[in-house]
Design an enzyme around this catalytic site. Sequence first.
Site, PDB file in Angstrom:
ATOM      1  N   LYS A 259      28.829   8.451 -10.145  1.00  0.00           N
ATOM      2  CA  LYS A 259      28.533   9.767  -9.566  1.00  0.00           C
ATOM      3  C   LYS A 259      27.823  10.633 -10.600  1.00  0.00           C
ATOM      4  CE  LYS A 259      32.423  10.205  -6.327  1.00  0.00           C
ATOM      5  NZ  LYS A 259      31.662  10.293  -5.081  1.00  0.00           N
ATOM      6  N   ARG A 333      36.383   2.822   1.707  1.00  0.00           N
ATOM      7  CA  ARG A 333      36.395   1.952   2.891  1.00  0.00           C
ATOM      8  C   ARG A 333      36.796   0.525   2.536  1.00  0.00           C
ATOM      9  NH1 ARG A 333      30.215   3.317   4.137  1.00  0.00           N
ATOM     10  NH2 ARG A 333      30.928   5.266   3.215  1.00  0.00           N
TER      11      ARG A 333
HETATM   12  N1  BES Z   1      35.374   9.998  -2.366  1.00  0.00           N
HETATM   13  C1  BES Z   1      34.023  10.010  -1.934  1.00  0.00           C
HETATM   14  C2  BES Z   1      33.786  10.976  -0.770  1.00  0.00           C
HETATM   15  C3  BES Z   1      33.959  12.448  -1.064  1.00  0.00           C
HETATM   16  C4  BES Z   1      32.859  13.218  -1.394  1.00  0.00           C
HETATM   17  C5  BES Z   1      35.178  13.041  -0.936  1.00  0.00           C
HETATM   18  C6  BES Z   1      33.024  14.571  -1.618  1.00  0.00           C
HETATM   19  C7  BES Z   1      35.339  14.396  -1.184  1.00  0.00           C
HETATM   20  C8  BES Z   1      34.256  15.159  -1.511  1.00  0.00           C
HETATM   21  C9  BES Z   1      33.610   8.620  -1.457  1.00  0.00           C
HETATM   22  O1  BES Z   1      34.235   7.558  -2.081  1.00  0.00           O
HETATM   23  C10 BES Z   1      32.159   8.502  -1.713  1.00  0.00           C
HETATM   24  O2  BES Z   1      31.772   8.589  -2.833  1.00  0.00           O
HETATM   25  N2  BES Z   1      31.373   8.331  -0.659  1.00  0.00           N
HETATM   26  C11 BES Z   1      29.967   8.242  -0.765  1.00  0.00           C
HETATM   27  C12 BES Z   1      29.509   7.186   0.197  1.00  0.00           C
HETATM   28  C13 BES Z   1      28.081   6.771   0.006  1.00  0.00           C
HETATM   29  C14 BES Z   1      27.911   6.014  -1.287  1.00  0.00           C
HETATM   30  C15 BES Z   1      27.689   5.915   1.180  1.00  0.00           C
HETATM   31  C16 BES Z   1      29.359   9.604  -0.416  1.00  0.00           C
HETATM   32  O3  BES Z   1      29.931  10.291   0.441  1.00  0.00           O
HETATM   33  O4  BES Z   1      28.375   9.973  -1.029  1.00  0.00           O
HETATM   34 ZN    ZN Z   2      33.258   6.966  -3.891  1.00  0.00          ZN
END
Ligand code: BES
Ligand code: ZN
Length: 489
Positions: A259, A333
């Site tokens: 991230k 997921r």
């Molecule tokens: N934990 C995150 C989602 C999230 C984002 C929760 C902001 C709370 C606040 C999840 O694991 C994630 O990173 N999802 C990605 C998915 C993408 C790579 C398809 C996202 O939402 O960017």
């Molecule tokens: Zn994630």
Amino acid sequence: MNFELTLAKVEEIKADLEVIFVCENDFSHRFVKDKELLEKSGFKASQDEVSLLIEKDRVYVGIKNLEGKHIRRASAQAISTIKNIKSYKSIKVASYTNKGCTYGIRAMVEGFVLGSYSFDRYKSTKSKNSIKKIFISTDDYSNASIDITNASIQLHKGQIIASSTNLTRDIVNTTPDDCYPKVMAKIAKDIAKESNLECNILKVKDLKKEDMNALLAVARASRHKPRVIHLAHKPKKPLCKISIIGKGLTYDSGGLSLKPADFMVTMKSDKSGGSAVLGILQAVSQLNLPIEVHGFIGAVENMIGGDAYKPDDVLKAKNGKTIEVRNTDAEGRLVLADVLCYAQEQLKADYIFDLATLTGACVVGVGHYTSGVMGNNQQLKDMVAREAKFSGELATTLDFNDYLEKTLESKIADISNISNTRYGGAITAGMFLNNFIDEHHKERWAHIDIAGPAFVEHNWGENPAGASGAGVRMMVKLIEKLSLKAKHD
Ligand code: BES
Ligand code: ZN
Ligand code: ZN
């Protein structure tokens, strides 16, 4: 905080401070004793507006109307205004119900308990709630007659539900170095002991035996070993059986698909679904609900390192489906896929729900305060959203569709862990999970993406900045509803 319900009129109760709610344009109400002072100070009684009259030992809070959600917010506002004033140790308040419906008492009590919350584990000076006692008079704002037996039941429920919500907030707010999978398992064991729940913890060798390879891959680069936590509330002669699965990412760095710095902050909140499951199980057991409720938590840390799982890997989930990893940040997921399979194998449930901070897309789509409810059964989704709203949470349904389903196709495995389009990410994540729901559970399942409300960096309504405990009130209300439904079916 100790609550006492009394038939005495507010004037007859001895307490340090009186809390009074005022509906907009209702300054002539018999409860409003300081009309002139309030008007002079410019108090308009708009929702959540507070006027503390120190010299009178009264605090006024505006409410829009007598709906539970407004009362809950107002009592939270009242207590957070006064909780640090040392000279106030007891407060008194009248009843504010909608035509005598005692749910208003529950909402008010919830507001007091939720509003008294503060998280100061990491502060050198701890803030202390000085309010020890709250008297609630059955003298009602709209002169309805209040059934004291029902009222005291609702009071008790409100206390339990809000305390469990606060427990969930505490767990989520705890830092990743103090709350990792093993710690979550320890918290689960403690709750189980206190609340008479069954508890089973799966460690790495058990997870291997169970073929939970997707979960294990996500966990691999962390020095904190994963756990799957199973808690169960098993009353005699249950009316039905419910499973609730929680995403418990104690930290989500994104893994090798790391991230960006700004997005990583607050990712301790990626354990919110799992933490909600802990709060829900505690509440369900303390409320003695006549339903068998199972909680399953995938507690995992998503990190980087030489041992990390990679984009390009193909993983085989517990149900045998193969998953092409194209982004290691879509880890929730993968963890849920295995835990959902495990939960469905453990028991055939009448209903199965999962709570997860699954996608940023859900926050983009519906905002910070609302959860997204998905699944294959419209009636069930509607029921979840409706009960969420009754409980004081916000939720809206999002529909699956065949076009988005295609975007999850993989060239080399059964499915890809991300969609090939930038749009509709909350729905494609939900549809990914659908691949791990078996035929028996297809219509019995709802997925709730709590990424928006679980952790918000400012206060809103009865919620403080940080963890809100999203999912707890919603699910407990839903379980209460399903127990009534099961009784009548
Ligand atoms: N934990 C995150 C989602 C999230 C984002 C929760 C902001 C709370 C606040 C999840 O694991 C994630 O990173 N999802 C990605 C998915 C993408 C790579 C398809 C996202 O939402 O960017
Ligand atoms: Zn994630
Ligand atoms: Zn995540």
